[in-house]
Scaffold this active site. Structure first.
Site, mmCIF file in Angstrom:
data_model
loop_
_atom_site.group_PDB
_atom_site.id
_atom_site.type_symbol
_atom_site.label_atom_id
_atom_site.label_comp_id
_atom_site.label_asym_id
_atom_site.label_seq_id
_atom_site.Cartn_x
_atom_site.Cartn_y
_atom_site.Cartn_z
ATOM 1 N N GLY A 12 40.630 -10.343 37.818
ATOM 2 C CA GLY A 12 40.368 -11.565 38.587
ATOM 3 C C GLY A 12 40.771 -12.817 37.815
ATOM 4 O O GLY A 12 41.315 -12.735 36.702
ATOM 5 N N LEU A 14 38.930 -15.267 36.307
ATOM 6 C CA LEU A 14 38.266 -15.431 35.013
ATOM 7 C C LEU A 14 38.613 -14.282 34.079
ATOM 8 O O LEU A 14 38.809 -14.487 32.877
ATOM 9 C CB LEU A 14 36.749 -15.530 35.205
ATOM 10 C CG LEU A 14 35.937 -15.711 33.916
ATOM 11 C CD1 LEU A 14 36.357 -16.967 33.154
ATOM 12 C CD2 LEU A 14 34.442 -15.745 34.227
ATOM 13 N N ASP A 39 34.087 1.652 38.063
ATOM 14 C CA ASP A 39 33.522 1.190 39.330
ATOM 15 C C ASP A 39 32.069 0.795 39.085
ATOM 16 O O ASP A 39 31.200 1.654 38.956
ATOM 17 C CB ASP A 39 33.613 2.303 40.375
ATOM 18 C CG ASP A 39 33.035 1.878 41.725
ATOM 19 O OD1 ASP A 39 32.577 0.715 41.844
ATOM 20 O OD2 ASP A 39 33.030 2.714 42.649
ATOM 21 N N ILE A 40 31.822 -0.503 39.012
ATOM 22 C CA ILE A 40 30.466 -0.966 38.659
ATOM 23 C C ILE A 40 29.463 -0.720 39.780
ATOM 24 O O ILE A 40 28.251 -0.861 39.572
ATOM 25 C CB ILE A 40 30.451 -2.452 38.230
ATOM 26 C CG1 ILE A 40 30.963 -3.370 39.353
ATOM 27 C CG2 ILE A 40 31.260 -2.645 36.951
ATOM 28 C CD1 ILE A 40 30.803 -4.855 39.054
ATOM 29 N N ALA A 63 33.191 -9.894 41.160
ATOM 30 C CA ALA A 63 32.414 -10.409 42.291
ATOM 31 C C ALA A 63 33.196 -10.250 43.581
ATOM 32 O O ALA A 63 34.424 -10.174 43.573
ATOM 33 C CB ALA A 63 32.082 -11.884 42.084
ATOM 34 N N THR A 65 34.175 -12.436 46.432
ATOM 35 C CA THR A 65 34.194 -13.906 46.565
ATOM 36 C C THR A 65 34.811 -14.410 47.866
ATOM 37 O O THR A 65 34.979 -15.610 48.038
ATOM 38 C CB THR A 65 34.976 -14.529 45.390
ATOM 39 O OG1 THR A 65 36.293 -13.973 45.376
ATOM 40 C CG2 THR A 65 34.287 -14.265 44.063
ATOM 41 N N TYR A 128 27.424 -14.588 51.021
ATOM 42 C CA TYR A 128 27.932 -14.679 49.647
ATOM 43 C C TYR A 128 26.877 -15.285 48.722
ATOM 44 O O TYR A 128 26.540 -14.705 47.679
ATOM 45 C CB TYR A 128 29.217 -15.517 49.623
ATOM 46 C CG TYR A 128 29.692 -15.876 48.234
ATOM 47 C CD1 TYR A 128 30.122 -14.896 47.346
ATOM 48 C CD2 TYR A 128 29.714 -17.209 47.796
ATOM 49 C CE1 TYR A 128 30.559 -15.221 46.063
ATOM 50 C CE2 TYR A 128 30.151 -17.541 46.521
ATOM 51 C CZ TYR A 128 30.569 -16.545 45.665
ATOM 52 O OH TYR A 128 30.989 -16.868 44.398
ATOM 53 N N LYS A 132 24.749 -13.302 45.715
ATOM 54 C CA LYS A 132 24.879 -13.762 44.324
ATOM 55 C C LYS A 132 23.497 -14.089 43.742
ATOM 56 O O LYS A 132 23.225 -13.791 42.571
ATOM 57 C CB LYS A 132 25.800 -14.978 44.239
ATOM 58 C CG LYS A 132 27.274 -14.683 44.508
ATOM 59 C CD LYS A 132 27.900 -13.748 43.470
ATOM 60 C CE LYS A 132 28.168 -14.449 42.150
ATOM 61 N NZ LYS A 132 28.845 -13.543 41.184
ATOM 62 N N TRP A 153 34.006 -23.875 42.582
ATOM 63 C CA TRP A 153 35.378 -24.251 42.943
ATOM 64 C C TRP A 153 36.394 -23.771 41.901
ATOM 65 O O TRP A 153 37.219 -24.543 41.407
ATOM 66 C CB TRP A 153 35.475 -25.766 43.115
ATOM 67 C CG TRP A 153 34.685 -26.361 44.235
ATOM 68 C CD1 TRP A 153 33.550 -25.845 44.807
ATOM 69 C CD2 TRP A 153 34.947 -27.599 44.917
ATOM 70 N NE1 TRP A 153 33.094 -26.696 45.779
ATOM 71 C CE2 TRP A 153 33.926 -27.784 45.876
ATOM 72 C CE3 TRP A 153 35.930 -28.579 44.789
ATOM 73 C CZ2 TRP A 153 33.874 -28.897 46.723
ATOM 74 C CZ3 TRP A 153 35.880 -29.691 45.623
ATOM 75 C CH2 TRP A 153 34.873 -29.839 46.591
#
Length: 289
Positions: A12, A14, A39-40, A63, A65, A128, A132, A153
């Protein structure tokens, strides 16, 4: 002493920036994983991975997202954003690891008018945001030795994000409409990666929830105009519209600026202004095209 780290969601935005920052740093021994490697959502696989090769830290960058799609893919969103975090938290605690987890400004309802602090009551308005928040709660319950970084963002040269979409549409269209009544802070994923590294290297690990974004605030319209200005796009007119003129499946926070005082004081950090980081990111994107 080398710190052993498991990083999830490594493909991803990050995750890519964490790879750029840590892969060649001799202070860290990193295992970068995404769903193909680990695979978490599979509790047994996570437990086995950390039992067989224990680490000092788990950094969860994974995540779901896609905010609008989450409204119809509720179970999948909950599995990734909540249950998987619980899986990681239990496995991390079992092997004595600390955890750093990325959360979101969407845990707030966005009805405020001043920057949100960590002590303000979450009140998510979307699937979402709700999932989270559930992930945060599971992490705090099962692995108290954890740092939760709420951000907002996020953009980068990688994957799909607002910056890359605005650049593409700016070259394709003569006119764009962008929402002007939602206020927040664009955050470069590279800046967030630097914060994660600072927490990993800190002399004292202080668990808790922290808010992290770049400095300043703007609307999505301001953000789009800045993107085009910095990229030198002059052939596309950006028009401001209200949120009710741009119907979306999920409700967005109208105001989600985060107060960063706690992370700056606790970990001795300074954060760049969003415009400065945006300029750097666009330069990188232009160099690679």
């Amino acid at each position: 002493m080398t710190k052993k780290i498991l990083i999830t969601g490594a493909n991803g935005q990050l995750g890519h920036e964490m790879r750029n920052l840590l892969a060649d740093d001799s202070r860290f021994e990193c295992r970068f994983t995404d769903v193909a490697e680990l695979d978490i959502c599979d509790a047994q696989a996570v437990s086995r991975a950390l039992a067989e090769t224990p680490v000092d830290y788990v950094v969860n960058c994974a995540a779901y997202t896609q905010v609008d799609k989450a409204e119809e893919n509720v179970e999948l969103c909950r599995r990734i954003n909540a249950e998987a975090v619980g899986n990681l938290a239990r496995a991390a605690a079992a092997c004595g690891a600390r955890m750093i987890h990325i959360s979101t400004d969407y845990v707030f309802d966005g009805h405020g008018y001043r920057p949100y602090t960590e002590t303000m009551q979450p009140h998510p308005q979307s699937v979402y945001g709700s999932t989270k928040l559930e992930g945060e709660e599971l992490l705090t319950r099962y692995c108290p030795q954890s740092v939760i970084l709420r951000t907002a963002w996020l953009y980068s040269p990688y994957g799909n994000n607002f910056v890359k979409t605005m650049l593409r549409l700016g070259h394709e269209r003569e006119e764009l409409t962008v929402v002007a009544d939602q206020i927040g802070t664009p955050t470069c994923a590279a800046d967030l990666a630097l914060v994660v590294r600072a927490v990993l290297l800190a002399d004292r690990f202080v668990p808790g929830i922290y808010h992290v974004s770049d400095e300043g605030a703007c609307s999505w319209y301001d953000f789009a105009v800045a993107i085009h200005r910095l990229a030198g796009i002059t052939t596309c007119r950006v028009k401001p519209i209200r949120s009710d003129e741009y119907p979306s499946r999920a409700r967005r926070p109208f105001y989600s600026v985060l107060d960063k005082s706690k992370i700056k004081q606790t970990y001795g950090l300074t954060l760049p202004h969003w415009y400065e980081s945006l300029s750097h990111c666009i330069n990188l994107l232009q160099e690679t095209h």
